[in-house]
Design an enzyme around this catalytic site. Sequence first.
Site, PDB file in Angstrom:
ATOM      1  N   SER A  48       0.802  -1.103   0.060  1.00  0.00           N
ATOM      2  CA  SER A  48       0.164  -0.016   0.056  1.00  0.00           C
ATOM      3  C   SER A  48       0.808   1.419   0.032  1.00  0.00           C
ATOM      4  O   SER A  48       0.278   2.196  -0.510  1.00  0.00           O
ATOM      5  CB  SER A  48      -0.997  -0.113   1.151  1.00  0.00           C
ATOM      6  OG  SER A  48      -0.081  -0.221   2.475  1.00  0.00           O
TER       7      SER A  48
ATOM      8  N   HIS B 157      -5.127  -3.846  -2.463  1.00  0.00           N
ATOM      9  CA  HIS B 157      -4.861  -2.535  -3.358  1.00  0.00           C
ATOM     10  C   HIS B 157      -4.918  -3.249  -5.031  1.00  0.00           C
ATOM     11  O   HIS B 157      -4.665  -2.319  -5.815  1.00  0.00           O
ATOM     12  CB  HIS B 157      -3.501  -2.036  -3.250  1.00  0.00           C
ATOM     13  CG  HIS B 157      -3.649  -1.344  -2.063  1.00  0.00           C
ATOM     14  ND1 HIS B 157      -4.410   0.155  -1.839  1.00  0.00           N
ATOM     15  CD2 HIS B 157      -3.377  -1.260  -0.685  1.00  0.00           C
ATOM     16  CE1 HIS B 157      -4.180   0.724  -0.848  1.00  0.00           C
ATOM     17  NE2 HIS B 157      -3.505  -0.169   0.112  1.00  0.00           N
TER      18      HIS B 157
ATOM     19  N   LYS C 260     -11.797   0.089  -1.699  1.00  0.00           N
ATOM     20  CA  LYS C 260     -10.850   0.649  -2.309  1.00  0.00           C
ATOM     21  C   LYS C 260     -11.118   0.773  -3.814  1.00  0.00           C
ATOM     22  O   LYS C 260     -12.130   1.711  -4.070  1.00  0.00           O
ATOM     23  CB  LYS C 260      -9.304   0.068  -2.307  1.00  0.00           C
ATOM     24  CG  LYS C 260      -8.989   0.449  -0.875  1.00  0.00           C
ATOM     25  CD  LYS C 260      -7.825  -0.264  -0.456  1.00  0.00           C
ATOM     26  CE  LYS C 260      -7.626   0.274   1.095  1.00  0.00           C
ATOM     27  NZ  LYS C 260      -6.716  -0.559   1.855  1.00  0.00           N
TER      28      LYS C 260
HETATM   29  C1  LIG Z   1      -6.651  -0.976   3.507  1.00  0.00           C
HETATM   30  C2  LIG Z   1      -6.268  -2.134   3.482  1.00  0.00           C
HETATM   31  C3  LIG Z   1      -6.976  -3.129   4.417  1.00  0.00           C
HETATM   32  C4  LIG Z   1      -8.054  -2.609   5.271  1.00  0.00           C
HETATM   33  O1  LIG Z   1      -9.172  -2.601   4.466  1.00  0.00           O
HETATM   34  P1  LIG Z   1     -10.519  -1.696   5.119  1.00  0.00           P
HETATM   35  O2  LIG Z   1     -11.601  -2.273   4.537  1.00  0.00           O
HETATM   36  O3  LIG Z   1     -10.148  -0.473   4.544  1.00  0.00           O
HETATM   37  O4  LIG Z   1     -10.484  -1.886   6.462  1.00  0.00           O
HETATM   38  C5  LIG Z   1      -6.250  -4.261   4.675  1.00  0.00           C
HETATM   39  N1  LIG Z   1      -5.422  -4.663   3.950  1.00  0.00           N
HETATM   40  C6  LIG Z   1      -4.492  -3.886   3.260  1.00  0.00           C
HETATM   41  C7  LIG Z   1      -3.249  -4.090   2.289  1.00  0.00           C
HETATM   42  C8  LIG Z   1      -5.077  -2.563   2.796  1.00  0.00           C
HETATM   43  O5  LIG Z   1      -4.488  -1.666   1.996  1.00  0.00           O
END
Ligand SMILES: *Cc1c(COP(=O)(O)O)cnc(C)c1O
Length: 394
Positions: free
Chosen positions: A183, A211, A242
């Site tokens: 990320s 992502h 996302k």
């Molecule tokens: C954003 C993210 C999460 C968390 O997801 P949410 O649905 O926002 O709680 C978990 N793992 C990774 C790699 C992320 O980038």
Amino acid sequence: MSSNWHQSIQQELQQFSSMGLKRELNEMEQAVKPVLIQNGKRLFNLSSNNYLGLAGHPLIIQAEQEAAERGAGATASRLIIGHDSATNMLEEQIAKWKETESALLFPNGYMANLGVLSTLLHRHDGVFSDRLNHASIVDGIRLSGAAHFRYQHNEMDHLEALLKRAEIKGIKRKLIVTDSVFSMDGDVAPLQDLIFLKTKYDAALMVDEAHAGGVFGSQGQGLAHHLGLHQQVDLHMGTFSKAFGVYGAYVAGRKEWIQYLIHACRSFIYTTALPPVVIGGISKALQLVRMSDDLRQSLLQKSETFRTQLQKKGFDTAPSATQIIPVLIGDEFKALAFSQKLIEKGILSVAIRPPTVPVGTARLRFSLMANHEMKDLEHSISAITDVGKELGVV
Ligand SMILES: *Cc1c(COP(=O)(O)O)cnc(C)c1O
């Protein structure tokens, strides 16, 4: 009121500011768009995870409005009365899309990772986790009490040495866990090599596609599908917050694994089911994501151009190979100043500082959207270059 508490909290808060780690909540309007508004000022949005622009998609919003007719909330947890036919159908669709036997929805990705890792891993197990894995993975592992082996980012030799060490210790059940797209660096995990090692050492592999979902794979399934390696991944995890533009998350894999989670995973069991609005939104977003190859191509093409341009200007974009493009700064205060100067030039890119990234690697994190205009991206490159020169970054 306890003055012990209040004084020490004030002191600790003061430490954040003096270390360049002060954080603020800024009010944004129209954050779902490529150009958003902060304090009445229009800013080009290079800070969002809304990679395909779907968070503003009228069909998803309409699906959410229609789903709202079924109720404002789910009224109970999944195992009580919070499970309905729309939720059931969505989980079947997720399993079909991911080509797994079964899939399970979670309130969000944080709770999915926290719950799945703390449930699957027992005290005598060993877990092998990339040093740059998401905080939710780290927290799930900590909660599990399993032996925690952190390997240097994407370093397979180090991982193998740790796997050997675990064998010598007599650890039987081993799990390797990795983000597929990282990320804060925007690079990808060497899934082929991870599969080689997990086979060699009889470990299981869990991949977090947060992502990569929506962005990679012929139907946006993620990096494992993109590389044709999905059948060799034991547990798939991803989020709908996302590229899907909505909220919620899934875990997908073999039927028995999912059944086990339904029996034992506390972040699944002891929380209210997602509300109808979210289920409706995810269902429509999944439909759109599967058909959005044009958006995926456009996003990755723009990202490639943007990254190459920054590199040509002399910026260090880490090993980025995706729509996430960091510019490494190092110093926390300088990263903040960079971000502030970009805002003055109409560009929003938030400074990312420890503990989100390792100490000494503060950075700007640019994330692209499929519906960014090329002219805005080009203008951003020259603005970023100007600030970079002014601050002595390039
Ligand atoms: C954003 C993210 C999460 C968390 O997801 P949410 O649905 O926002 O709680 C978990 N793992 C990774 C790699 C992320 O980038």
